[in-house]
Enzyme design. Structure first.
Site, PDB file in Angstrom:
ATOM      1  CE1 TYR A 172      -4.191   0.344   0.175  1.00 49.18           C
ATOM      2  CE2 TYR A 172      -3.653  -1.924   1.434  1.00 49.18           C
ATOM      3  CZ  TYR A 172      -5.270  -1.467  -0.088  1.00 49.18           C
ATOM      4  OH  TYR A 172      -6.082  -1.686  -0.144  1.00 49.18           O
ATOM      5  CD  GLU A 228      -5.062   4.632   1.254  1.00 51.14           C
ATOM      6  OE1 GLU A 228      -4.696   5.182   1.793  1.00 51.14           O
ATOM      7  OE2 GLU A 228      -5.254   3.398   1.064  1.00 51.14           O
ATOM      8  CG  ASP A 287      -9.611  10.700 -23.268  1.00 51.60           C
ATOM      9  OD1 ASP A 287      -8.495  10.468 -23.705  1.00 51.60           O
ATOM     10  OD2 ASP A 287     -10.567  10.690 -23.016  1.00 51.60           O
ATOM     11  CB  THR A 321      -5.234   4.743 -22.180  1.00 58.45           C
ATOM     12  OG1 THR A 321      -5.130   5.191 -22.852  1.00 58.45           O
ATOM     13  CG2 THR A 321      -6.776   5.205 -21.422  1.00 58.45           C
ATOM     14  CE  LYS A 358      -7.640   3.123 -25.692  1.00 58.72           C
ATOM     15  NZ  LYS A 358      -7.648   3.435 -24.496  1.00 58.72           N
ATOM     16  NE  ARG A 395      -6.349  -3.494 -19.975  1.00 63.05           N
ATOM     17  CZ  ARG A 395      -6.772  -2.908 -21.238  1.00 63.05           C
ATOM     18  NH1 ARG A 395      -5.847  -3.264 -22.420  1.00 63.05           N
ATOM     19  NH2 ARG A 395      -7.569  -2.198 -21.957  1.00 63.05           N
TER      20      ARG A 395
HETATM   21  N1  DSN Z   1     -12.241   1.118 -24.896  1.00 61.97           N
HETATM   22  C1  DSN Z   1     -11.460   2.056 -25.535  1.00 61.97           C
HETATM   23  C2  DSN Z   1     -11.047   1.772 -27.285  1.00 61.97           C
HETATM   24  O1  DSN Z   1     -11.459   0.758 -27.558  1.00 61.97           O
HETATM   25  O2  DSN Z   1     -11.229   3.005 -27.707  1.00 61.97           O
HETATM   26  C3  DSN Z   1     -11.311   3.680 -25.207  1.00 61.97           C
HETATM   27  O3  DSN Z   1     -10.798   3.773 -23.806  1.00 61.97           O
END
Ligand code: DSN
Length: 413
Positions: free
Chosen positions: A50, A52, A196, A222, A225, A231
């Protein structure tokens, strides 16, 4: 005891999934294949703790190495995006967006974004999401002719609603985002601008898409990607006050203990993204996507907005057959070893579980080393499979050819 010895059932499922990934072509635009180094950090002993709080100010003892790991991730994120503050703790993109909204708005405040059906994301105001339960979303539109952002509609919506936040960045948009134009409109109505960049983050840091900084007040993404990390989520800003609010909104506002093993894996991935070869990767992702879009167009498919400037495209299947649905094409392609997702096209007459389109992206294939000539073969596979959708023998033959091709492009190690 090893996983194989202690839990053969889970071990076997993971082994089979590794084989599936190795023997199929991954065209889901939001997925990628991480390095062994990223996986090693994500699977490390850092899951045991942990932590925090933030580096230097934790609520648990024993966090010395965790402070150093998190600081590395923060420093590398700042260097990558050229910004002043980074919070690397969000567990996901949706968590990052919620925390960013908490920092930028009070409950009941309004914001504008594009809706899910036009390429947005559920955390951008989908009615069942926290973003619509606690805030009031309004939506700007795509230009129906060009299928690109209609900035007149952005301005009109902004003037009508006087939102606290103007949100850009999308899940299914294949064109360059003009961040400066969004900022100009945000300034006109005294709103904050939030970008975003989850889909295009790797292209931004690799120099293949303009950066959201210095235009955006807050940038979320994120990390799994195009950034090719574990993730997770990330929030950045150049504003000192906003940075404090963001930190509070992540912890204790919306999360408890950070996933320190994942933060370590983020640090590793950001280190990889800072290397010169990542620029080559980002450029190749875009070249591959253009090649795929051109090849499919030549075969009679319609690419939404007429093409792509980034890593993805929406393929409208209706020119091939008005009866063809996105879901049946995605299922057909999986039988042929090609992994995609069905996706609505702008003003799709079909419901979201059917759709008239599929979304394709090249980040994962590019990680495996495919280049333009290989992508042309992938387009052939896709077209042959779609046109043979009722012919299981042909689909099985294509499946074998796909598996053969995959052997030439092993997973990264
Ligand atoms: N679910 C994602 C996508 O496939 O674009 C976006 O977060």
């Amino acid at each position: 005891m090893s996983l194989e010895q202690s839990d053969p059932q889970v071990f076997d499922l993971i082994r089979k999934e590794a084989q599936r990934q190795e023997s199929t072509l991954e065209l889901i635009a939001s997925e990628n294949h991480v390095s062994t180094a990223v996986r090693e950090a994500a699977g490390s002993v850092l899951t045991n703790k942990y932590a925090e709080g933030y580096p230097g100010a934790r609520y648990y003892q024993g966090c010395g190495y965790y402070d150093q790991v998190e600081q590395l991730a923060i420093d590398r994120a700042k260097q990558l995006f050229g910004c002043k503050h980074a919070n690397v703790q969000p567990h996901s993109g949706a968590n990052a967006n919620l925390a960013a909204m908490m920092a930028l708005m009070q409950p009941g405040d309004s914001f504008i974004s594009i809706n899910l059906a036009s390429g947005g994301h559920l955390s951008h105001g989908m009615k069942l999401n926290a973003s619509a339960i606690f805030y009031r979303p309004g939506h700007y539109e795509l230009d129906p002719k060009t299928e690109t952002i209609d900035f007149d509609s952005v301005r009109a919506k902004a003037k009508e609603l006087r939102p606290k936040v103007i949100l850009c960045g999308y899940s299914a948009y294949s064109r360059i985002i003009d961040f400066a134009r969004f900022r100009a409109i945000a300034d006109e109505v005294d709103a904050k601008m939030m970008a975003d960049v989850a889909h295009i983050a790797g292209l931004i840091v690799g120099g293949a898409h303009p950066s959201a900084f210095p235009h955006a007040h807050v940038v979320t993404t994120t990390t799994h990607k195009t950034l090719r990390g574990p993730r997770g989520g990330l929030i950045m800003t150049n504003d000192d006050d906003l940075a404090k609010s963001i930190n509070r909104s992540v912890f204790p506002g919306s999360q408890g203990g950070p996933l320190m093993h994942i933060i370590a894996a983020k640090a590793v991935a950001f280190g990889e993204d800072l290397r010169p070869e990542f620029k080559t990767y980002a450029a190749q992702v875009v070249k591959n996507a253009k090649t795929l879009a051109d090849s499919l167009t030549a075969k009679g498919y319609r690419i939404v907005s007429g093409g792509t400037d980034n890593h993805l495209m929406l393929v409208d299947l209706r020119p091939i057959s008005m009866d063809l649905t996105g879901v049946e094409v995605a299922v057909t392609l999986e039988k042929a070893g090609i992994i995609t997702n069905f996706n609505g096209v702008p003003n799709d007459p079909r419901p979201p579980r059917q759709t008239s389109g599929i979304r394709l992206g090249t980040p994962a294939l590019t990680t495996r080393g495919l280049k333009e000539n290989d992508i042309k073969l992938v387009a052939d596979f896709i077209d042959r499979a779609i046109r043979s959708k009722s012919d299981d023998a042909t689909l099985s033959k294509i499946r074998n050819e796909v598996a053969e091709m995959c052997k030439k492009f092993p997973m990264p190690h």
